[in-house]
Design a protein around this motif. Structure first.
Motif, PDB file in Angstrom:
ATOM      1  N   LEU A 188     -15.740  36.373 102.480  1.00 24.87           N
ATOM      2  CA  LEU A 188     -15.537  35.421 101.391  1.00 24.87           C
ATOM      3  C   LEU A 188     -14.930  36.084 100.162  1.00 24.87           C
ATOM      4  CD1 LEU A 188     -18.830  33.343 101.690  1.00 24.87           C
ATOM      5  CD2 LEU A 188     -16.513  32.553 102.195  1.00 24.87           C
ATOM      6  N   LEU A 189     -15.298  37.337  99.907  1.00 25.16           N
ATOM      7  CA  LEU A 189     -14.726  38.033  98.754  1.00 25.16           C
ATOM      8  C   LEU A 189     -13.238  38.301  98.934  1.00 25.16           C
ATOM      9  CD1 LEU A 189     -17.601  40.529  97.875  1.00 25.16           C
ATOM     10  CD2 LEU A 189     -16.763  38.642  96.454  1.00 25.16           C
ATOM     11  N   LYS A 190     -12.763  38.275 100.173  1.00 25.52           N
ATOM     12  CA  LYS A 190     -11.323  38.361 100.416  1.00 25.52           C
ATOM     13  C   LYS A 190     -10.661  37.003 100.226  1.00 25.52           C
ATOM     14  CE  LYS A 190     -11.425  42.262 103.647  1.00 25.52           C
ATOM     15  NZ  LYS A 190     -11.111  42.726 105.036  1.00 25.52           N
ATOM     16  N   ALA A 191     -11.349  35.951 100.667  1.00 23.63           N
ATOM     17  CA  ALA A 191     -10.780  34.605 100.585  1.00 23.63           C
ATOM     18  C   ALA A 191     -10.808  34.046  99.169  1.00 23.63           C
ATOM     19  CB  ALA A 191     -11.532  33.671 101.530  1.00 23.63           C
ATOM     20  N   TYR A 192     -11.832  34.405  98.396  1.00 23.23           N
ATOM     21  CA  TYR A 192     -12.000  33.917  97.041  1.00 23.23           C
ATOM     22  C   TYR A 192     -11.437  34.931  96.050  1.00 23.23           C
ATOM     23  CZ  TYR A 192     -15.305  30.133  98.283  1.00 23.23           C
ATOM     24  OH  TYR A 192     -15.891  29.005  98.790  1.00 23.23           O
ATOM     25  N   ARG A 193     -10.756  34.452  95.027  1.00 19.90           N
ATOM     26  CA  ARG A 193     -10.267  35.335  93.974  1.00 19.90           C
ATOM     27  C   ARG A 193     -11.360  35.604  92.950  1.00 19.90           C
ATOM     28  NH1 ARG A 193      -9.068  38.630  90.979  1.00 19.90           N
ATOM     29  NH2 ARG A 193      -7.047  39.109  90.014  1.00 19.90           N
ATOM     30  N   ARG A 194     -12.202  34.600  92.709  1.00 18.52           N
ATOM     31  CA  ARG A 194     -13.270  34.727  91.727  1.00 18.52           C
ATOM     32  C   ARG A 194     -14.549  35.189  92.440  1.00 18.52           C
ATOM     33  NH1 ARG A 194     -12.606  29.023  88.384  1.00 18.52           N
ATOM     34  NH2 ARG A 194     -10.399  29.268  87.810  1.00 18.52           N
ATOM     35  N   ALA A 195     -14.895  36.429  92.245  1.00 15.03           N
ATOM     36  CA  ALA A 195     -16.040  37.009  92.951  1.00 15.03           C
ATOM     37  C   ALA A 195     -17.344  36.303  92.610  1.00 15.03           C
ATOM     38  CB  ALA A 195     -16.148  38.497  92.637  1.00 15.03           C
ATOM     39  N   ASP A 196     -17.469  35.777  91.382  1.00 12.83           N
ATOM     40  CA  ASP A 196     -18.729  35.147  90.995  1.00 12.83           C
ATOM     41  C   ASP A 196     -18.970  33.826  91.721  1.00 12.83           C
ATOM     42  OD1 ASP A 196     -16.706  33.771  89.703  1.00 12.83           O
ATOM     43  OD2 ASP A 196     -17.719  33.672  87.760  1.00 12.83           O
ATOM     44  N   ALA A 197     -17.951  33.303  92.393  1.00 18.78           N
ATOM     45  CA  ALA A 197     -18.126  32.072  93.172  1.00 18.78           C
ATOM     46  C   ALA A 197     -18.749  32.347  94.536  1.00 18.78           C
ATOM     47  CB  ALA A 197     -16.786  31.362  93.351  1.00 18.78           C
ATOM     48  N   VAL A 198     -18.771  33.592  94.947  1.00 17.60           N
ATOM     49  CA  VAL A 198     -19.369  33.962  96.234  1.00 17.60           C
ATOM     50  C   VAL A 198     -20.853  34.223  96.004  1.00 17.60           C
ATOM     51  CG1 VAL A 198     -19.307  35.559  98.177  1.00 17.60           C
ATOM     52  CG2 VAL A 198     -17.187  34.921  97.014  1.00 17.60           C
ATOM     53  N   THR A 199     -21.641  33.179  96.113  1.00 15.81           N
ATOM     54  CA  THR A 199     -23.070  33.229  95.813  1.00 15.81           C
ATOM     55  C   THR A 199     -23.896  33.278  97.094  1.00 15.81           C
ATOM     56  OG1 THR A 199     -23.230  30.816  95.831  1.00 15.81           O
ATOM     57  CG2 THR A 199     -22.667  31.873  93.722  1.00 15.81           C
ATOM     58  N   ASP A 200     -25.182  33.580  96.921  1.00 19.84           N
ATOM     59  CA  ASP A 200     -26.097  33.551  98.061  1.00 19.84           C
ATOM     60  C   ASP A 200     -26.165  32.148  98.661  1.00 19.84           C
ATOM     61  OD1 ASP A 200     -26.634  36.228  97.656  1.00 19.84           O
ATOM     62  OD2 ASP A 200     -28.518  35.875  96.586  1.00 19.84           O
ATOM     63  N   GLU A 201     -26.088  31.127  97.808  1.00 21.08           N
ATOM     64  CA  GLU A 201     -26.105  29.747  98.290  1.00 21.08           C
ATOM     65  C   GLU A 201     -24.922  29.482  99.217  1.00 21.08           C
ATOM     66  OE1 GLU A 201     -26.159  25.226  96.407  1.00 21.08           O
ATOM     67  OE2 GLU A 201     -24.908  26.770  95.482  1.00 21.08           O
ATOM     68  N   LEU A 202     -23.735  29.920  98.817  1.00 17.46           N
ATOM     69  CA  LEU A 202     -22.545  29.721  99.634  1.00 17.46           C
ATOM     70  C   LEU A 202     -22.675  30.451 100.967  1.00 17.46           C
ATOM     71  CD1 LEU A 202     -19.616  28.798 100.079  1.00 17.46           C
ATOM     72  CD2 LEU A 202     -18.874  30.824  98.805  1.00 17.46           C
ATOM     73  N   ILE A 203     -23.159  31.673 100.935  1.00 22.57           N
ATOM     74  CA  ILE A 203     -23.304  32.449 102.172  1.00 22.57           C
ATOM     75  C   ILE A 203     -24.267  31.759 103.136  1.00 22.57           C
ATOM     76  CG2 ILE A 203     -24.182  34.637 103.091  1.00 22.57           C
ATOM     77  CD1 ILE A 203     -23.051  35.920 100.486  1.00 22.57           C
ATOM     78  N   GLU A 204     -25.359  31.218 102.614  1.00 22.03           N
ATOM     79  CA  GLU A 204     -26.309  30.514 103.480  1.00 22.03           C
ATOM     80  C   GLU A 204     -25.703  29.223 104.031  1.00 22.03           C
ATOM     81  OE1 GLU A 204     -29.618  29.550 105.693  1.00 22.03           O
ATOM     82  OE2 GLU A 204     -28.953  31.466 104.844  1.00 22.03           O
ATOM     83  N   LEU A 205     -24.858  28.554 103.248  1.00 17.37           N
ATOM     84  CA  LEU A 205     -24.166  27.359 103.742  1.00 17.37           C
ATOM     85  C   LEU A 205     -23.310  27.680 104.961  1.00 17.37           C
ATOM     86  CD1 LEU A 205     -22.975  25.599 100.450  1.00 17.37           C
ATOM     87  CD2 LEU A 205     -24.538  24.649 102.151  1.00 17.37           C
ATOM     88  N   ILE A 206     -22.717  28.860 104.970  1.00 14.48           N
ATOM     89  CA  ILE A 206     -21.882  29.279 106.096  1.00 14.48           C
ATOM     90  C   ILE A 206     -22.740  29.716 107.274  1.00 14.48           C
ATOM     91  CG2 ILE A 206     -20.113  30.919 106.847  1.00 14.48           C
ATOM     92  CD1 ILE A 206     -19.084  28.918 104.794  1.00 14.48           C
ATOM     93  N   LEU A 207     -23.822  30.427 106.989  1.00 15.75           N
ATOM     94  CA  LEU A 207     -24.626  31.023 108.050  1.00 15.75           C
ATOM     95  C   LEU A 207     -25.554  30.028 108.751  1.00 15.75           C
ATOM     96  CD1 LEU A 207     -25.659  34.476 106.556  1.00 15.75           C
ATOM     97  CD2 LEU A 207     -24.190  34.052 108.528  1.00 15.75           C
ATOM     98  N   GLU A 208     -26.048  29.053 108.030  1.00 13.89           N
ATOM     99  CA  GLU A 208     -27.032  28.136 108.632  1.00 13.89           C
ATOM    100  C   GLU A 208     -26.525  27.461 109.902  1.00 13.89           C
ATOM    101  OE1 GLU A 208     -29.959  24.406 107.401  1.00 13.89           O
ATOM    102  OE2 GLU A 208     -28.352  25.029 106.037  1.00 13.89           O
ATOM    103  N   PRO A 209     -25.322  26.865 109.902  1.00 11.44           N
ATOM    104  CA  PRO A 209     -24.838  26.232 111.140  1.00 11.44           C
ATOM    105  C   PRO A 209     -24.557  27.238 112.249  1.00 11.44           C
ATOM    106  CG  PRO A 209     -23.603  25.470 109.224  1.00 11.44           C
ATOM    107  CD  PRO A 209     -24.393  26.657 108.797  1.00 11.44           C
TER     108      PRO A 209
END
Length: 298
Positions: free
Chosen positions: A184-205
Motif C-alpha cells: 500500500l505504501l507503494k500504491a499510495y503517495r500519502r503515507a499517512d493514509a495507510v492506516t491499520d484500519e485500511l490494512i485490516e480492510l484488505i486482510l479480513e476478506p
C-alpha cells in the motif's frame, strides 16, 4: 450536513444467484450512485466517500462476488470470475436493490467492471466515473508488446500459481500486515493514509474460505475487455480522475483516453496514488458530487 459517519453505515446482504453479497447504503433522496472497488478491496474502501455523497445522493457500495464480504464460490465450477459476470451482478443489483439506473463509479479494475455493465446494460447507466482505471497491462494483447523477458516472467508466474500448494504459500506470504502495508505504501503517495484500519480492510476478506482460489483465478485472467475496447462504445458520458503518482497505472497512458468522445473530463489529482477515493477524499468527493448533480440536471 449529514449526521452519517462511516461507523454508522452498517453492512447489508443481498442474495444473488444463491450467493450472499455484501453492500452498504446511505442517503434517502437524490440520484443513485453505485461504487465499485478494485482488486483485493471492498465496499470499505469507500468509507470516506459514502457519507459525504449521501448528502445529495442515494449511495450504494457493492462488494463484487469473490471480494470483500461477498461469497467466494469456486472459480470455473460455481462461477466464472470475469468482467461480464461482474457486469451482470452490478446490473442485477441496480434493478433489485437500487430500483433503477444509477451513476456507476469504479476504482482500478472496478472501472472496467462498471464500463462493462454500462455497455451490456445501457438502460442502467446514467454516467460512469473512472478513478485510476486499470490498464490491464498483463492482458494477453498488451503482454505481446512487452520485452520477451517480461512476457516470459508473467507467464511463468501464472502457471506456477495454478498449482494449489504454490498459490497457498504465495498467498499466505503476502496476506500479512507488514507485506500489505509495504504494498500500500507503494500504491499510495500519502503515507499517512495507510492506516491499520485500511490494512485490516484488505486482510479480513483474505481469511475467508475460497479467497486463495479467487486470487489465483483473477491473476490468471489475461483475457476479457480492455478499457480502450469499452470506452468508445460506452452508451453514456464518462469522467476520469487520475492520481498523478500512481505507480501501477501511469497517468501518461491514462491521458490517452481523452481521445474518446465519451470522455467528458479528465482530471489529474496531483500528488495522489492509485486509490484517490481513499487517499484524497477531500479532492474526489466534491468532484463526484458536482458531476452527479450536473448530469442529473439539479
Amino acid at each position: 450536513m449529514t449526521s452519517l459517519t462511516s461507523a454508522s453505515i452498517k453492512p447489508l446482504t443481498w442474495m444473488w444467484r444463491g450467493f450472499p453479497i455484501r453492500y452498504q447504503a446511505a442517503g434517502e433522496t437524490g440520484p443513485a450512485v453505485v461504487l465499485i472497488h478494485g482488486f483485493g478491496a471492498s465496499c470499505g474502501h469507500w468509507r470516506k466517500n459514502i457519507a459525504v455523497l449521501a448528502e445529495t445522493c442515494r449511495v450504494f457500495a457493492l462488494d463484487l462476488i469473490g471480494f470483500g464480504g461477498s461469497a467466494k464460490p469456486a472459480p470455473n465450477v460455481e462461477i466464472s470470475y470475469t468482467f461480464e459476470t461482474w457486469a451482470q451482478q452490478i446490473a442485477d443489483f441496480c434493478r433489485e436493490v437500487v430500483g433503477g439506473s444509477a451513476f456507476l463509479v469504479g476504482n482500478s479494475i472496478g472501472c472496467v467492471a462498471v464500463m462493462q455493465a454500462a455497455v451490456d446494460f445501457p438502460d442502467l447507466a446514467r454516467g460512469v466515473a473512472l478513478l485510476n482505471c486499470s490498464l490491464r497491462l498483463l492482458h494477453e494483447r498488451k503482454r505481446a508488446t512487452l520485452p520477451w523477458y517480461r512476457r516470459f516472467g508473467a507467464g511463468v508466474a501464472q502457471k506456477m500459481l495454478a498449482f494449489k500448494p504454490v498459490s497457498q504459500v504465495f498467498f499466505n506470504s503476502i496476506a500479512k500486515p507488514a507485506t500489505v502495508r509495504k504494498i500500500l505504501l507503494k500504491a499510495y503517495r500519502r503515507a499517512d493514509a495507510v492506516t491499520d484500519e485500511l490494512i485490516e480492510l484488505i486482510l479480513e476478506p483474505a481469511r475467508d474460505q475460497g479467497a486463495v482460489e479467487v486470487f489465483v483465478a483473477f491473476t490468471a485472467y489475461s483475457q476479457g475487455p480492455l478499457p480502450e475496447d469499452l470506452l468508445p462504445i460506452l452508451p453514456c458520458g464518462a469522467i476520469i480522475l487520475w492520481g498523478t503518482d500512481d505507480p501501477w497505472e501511469p497517468i501518461s497512458l491514462g491521458k490517452e483516453f481523452v481521445k474518446y468522445p465519451q470522455v467528458e473530463k479528465f482530471i489529474p489529482l496531483e500528488g495522489v496514488g492509485h486509490c484517490p477515493q481513499d487517499e484524497a477524499p477531500e479532492l474526489v468527493n466534491p468532484i463526484l458530487q458536482q458531476w452527479i448533480l450536473e448530469k442529473s440536471g439539479v
